[in-house]
Design an enzyme around this catalytic site. Sequence first.
Site, PDB file in Angstrom:
ATOM      1  N   THR A  20      38.494  82.599  65.710  1.00 50.45           N
ATOM      2  CA  THR A  20      38.307  83.196  64.349  1.00 50.45           C
ATOM      3  C   THR A  20      38.848  84.770  64.298  1.00 50.45           C
ATOM      4  OG1 THR A  20      36.492  84.052  62.968  1.00 50.45           O
ATOM      5  CG2 THR A  20      35.995  83.861  65.264  1.00 50.45           C
ATOM      6  N   GLY A  47      37.702  77.897  59.926  1.00 47.88           N
ATOM      7  CA  GLY A  47      39.040  78.841  59.212  1.00 47.88           C
ATOM      8  C   GLY A  47      39.867  78.783  60.474  1.00 47.88           C
ATOM      9  N   ASP A  79      37.366  86.938  62.592  1.00 45.99           N
ATOM     10  CA  ASP A  79      36.344  87.905  62.389  1.00 45.99           C
ATOM     11  C   ASP A  79      35.698  88.466  63.592  1.00 45.99           C
ATOM     12  OD1 ASP A  79      36.373  86.633  59.860  1.00 45.99           O
ATOM     13  OD2 ASP A  79      34.853  85.497  59.932  1.00 45.99           O
ATOM     14  N   ARG A 124      33.794  88.046  56.735  1.00 42.58           N
ATOM     15  CA  ARG A 124      32.366  87.518  56.499  1.00 42.58           C
ATOM     16  C   ARG A 124      31.222  88.413  56.649  1.00 42.58           C
ATOM     17  NH1 ARG A 124      31.399  81.225  58.227  1.00 42.58           N
ATOM     18  NH2 ARG A 124      33.406  81.667  59.201  1.00 42.58           N
ATOM     19  N   ASP A 163      33.345  87.598  65.293  1.00 39.78           N
ATOM     20  CA  ASP A 163      32.074  87.652  65.222  1.00 39.78           C
ATOM     21  C   ASP A 163      31.338  86.764  66.129  1.00 39.78           C
ATOM     22  OD1 ASP A 163      32.679  85.371  63.879  1.00 39.78           O
ATOM     23  OD2 ASP A 163      31.505  85.587  62.441  1.00 39.78           O
ATOM     24  N   ARG A 194      37.265  71.178  57.061  1.00 36.80           N
ATOM     25  CA  ARG A 194      35.681  71.533  57.048  1.00 36.80           C
ATOM     26  C   ARG A 194      35.376  70.087  56.869  1.00 36.80           C
ATOM     27  NH1 ARG A 194      37.006  77.029  55.474  1.00 36.80           N
ATOM     28  NH2 ARG A 194      35.769  78.366  57.078  1.00 36.80           N
ATOM     29  N   ASP A 198      32.004  80.012  64.606  1.00 38.73           N
ATOM     30  CA  ASP A 198      30.642  79.901  64.750  1.00 38.73           C
ATOM     31  C   ASP A 198      30.203  78.547  64.117  1.00 38.73           C
ATOM     32  OD1 ASP A 198      28.259  81.484  65.127  1.00 38.73           O
ATOM     33  OD2 ASP A 198      27.794  81.087  62.956  1.00 38.73           O
TER      34      ASP A 198
HETATM   35  P1  ADP Z   1      34.140  77.984  61.555  1.00 39.41           P
HETATM   36  O1  ADP Z   1      34.163  77.296  62.588  1.00 39.41           O
HETATM   37  O2  ADP Z   1      35.214  78.863  61.113  1.00 39.41           O
HETATM   38  O3  ADP Z   1      32.678  79.157  61.326  1.00 39.41           O
HETATM   39  P2  ADP Z   1      32.670  76.356  59.270  1.00 39.41           P
HETATM   40  O4  ADP Z   1      31.272  77.075  59.475  1.00 39.41           O
HETATM   41  O5  ADP Z   1      33.207  75.990  58.087  1.00 39.41           O
HETATM   42  O6  ADP Z   1      33.810  77.084  60.289  1.00 39.41           O
HETATM   43  O7  ADP Z   1      32.359  75.035  60.267  1.00 39.41           O
HETATM   44  C1  ADP Z   1      33.463  74.166  60.491  1.00 39.41           C
HETATM   45  C2  ADP Z   1      32.949  72.799  60.803  1.00 39.41           C
HETATM   46  O8  ADP Z   1      32.047  72.831  61.759  1.00 39.41           O
HETATM   47  C3  ADP Z   1      32.221  72.234  59.594  1.00 39.41           C
HETATM   48  O9  ADP Z   1      32.862  71.708  58.471  1.00 39.41           O
HETATM   49  C4  ADP Z   1      31.133  71.003  60.166  1.00 39.41           C
HETATM   50  O10 ADP Z   1      31.966  69.930  60.274  1.00 39.41           O
HETATM   51  C5  ADP Z   1      30.907  71.702  61.494  1.00 39.41           C
HETATM   52  N1  ADP Z   1      29.755  72.226  61.511  1.00 39.41           N
HETATM   53  C6  ADP Z   1      29.258  73.496  61.243  1.00 39.41           C
HETATM   54  N2  ADP Z   1      27.688  73.486  61.488  1.00 39.41           N
HETATM   55  C7  ADP Z   1      27.241  72.211  61.807  1.00 39.41           C
HETATM   56  C8  ADP Z   1      26.055  71.757  62.139  1.00 39.41           C
HETATM   57  N3  ADP Z   1      24.922  72.514  62.021  1.00 39.41           N
HETATM   58  N4  ADP Z   1      26.020  70.540  62.393  1.00 39.41           N
HETATM   59  C9  ADP Z   1      27.004  69.801  62.843  1.00 39.41           C
HETATM   60  N5  ADP Z   1      28.261  70.040  62.399  1.00 39.41           N
HETATM   61  C10 ADP Z   1      28.421  71.303  61.988  1.00 39.41           C
END
Ligand code: ADP
Length: 326
Positions: A129, A14, A131, A175, A133, A75, A106
């Site tokens: 972020t 995000g 958030d 979230r 968090d 993403r 995260d």
């Molecule tokens: P944020 O960073 O805002 O929490 P997301 O949860 O959508 O956003 O995560 C962003 C990107 O990080 C995902 O689209 C993916 O490419 C990568 N990612 C998240 N979790 C994993 C994981 N367990 N293994 C590998 N890549 C991951």
Amino acid sequence: MSKINCIGVLTSGGDAPGMNAAIRAVTRAAIFNGFRVKGIYRGYKGMLTDEIVEFKTQNVSNIIQMGGTILKTARCKEFQTPEGRKQAYDNLVKEGIDALVVIGGDGSLTGARVFATEYNFPIVGLPGTIDNDLYGTDMTIGYDTALNTIMQCVDKIRDTATSHERLFFIEVMGRDAGFLALNGAIATGCEAAIIPEISTEVDQLAELIQNGFRKSKNSSIVLVAESPITGGAMGLAERVKNEYPQYDVRVSILGHLQRGGSPTATDRILASRMGAAAIDALLEDQRNVMIGVHNDEIVYVPFFKAIKNDKPIDRTLLKTLRTLSI
Ligand code: ADP
């Protein structure tokens, strides 16, 4: 440890106000210290598709005040597979990138950790972020701006709530974290905040009504953290309509308004400090750490701690909110 020559920087997940200030700081601090820098577009997606561009100091001119991210964000499902990460690694090697700074939440830092471990690749993370968090840092980049946006919106809604003597549920992002709702509520003199951290402990809505929150009030505004656990503003309004029909209830969902806008001074300074600290960390041979700020000092938080641990809310703030909303 092999010597680092070229640092890749990306934003992922995000978007958050202040990400541009962070990109600028990483780029400038890296160049200042003699590194080359490459900007990776669209987060991990750009690593896979090789959307990578050399960054000079001018590439980050005039962006400190801009919301969003000039590197774009995305993403990327493929990055969650070993094949996808292999392709990303091959592109980094091809581009001569030998360290990464990942700016994101995260999920992004989870991806960074997986990749760093798999390929023994030096990565430093920045918490980007709204958030707030991520464990181990008092503030994340974007949180203060979002909080200020919420404050401005709620102040406006207050005018209507007061004029019509209504009960408003205003849903804010977060979230599974109540930082925006709780601190937003304190900043705007709200009657309450309904947050996921305590949703499983008490029925916050029933408690609110039982406390006679409208006794001395013309209007009531309750900030609700978006989360399946709280039921969201819509869910709570439905409950009020059914269980407490005497109240004239309205809902407002602030949504993506909260993500945008020019970052506040606090976020610009935080992002600048953290961006510069990311380069210091790499110079000190730190790997697999997120840069945090604790008690106004830069700290290095191992990825596994930042990701695994839930960041606790300060429960005294709940008491403060309740005390001040009589
Ligand atoms: P944020 O960073 O805002 O929490 P997301 O949860 O959508 O956003 O995560 C962003 C990107 O990080 C995902 O689209 C993916 O490419 C990568 N990612 C998240 N979790 C994993 C994981 N367990 N293994 C590998 N890549 C991951």
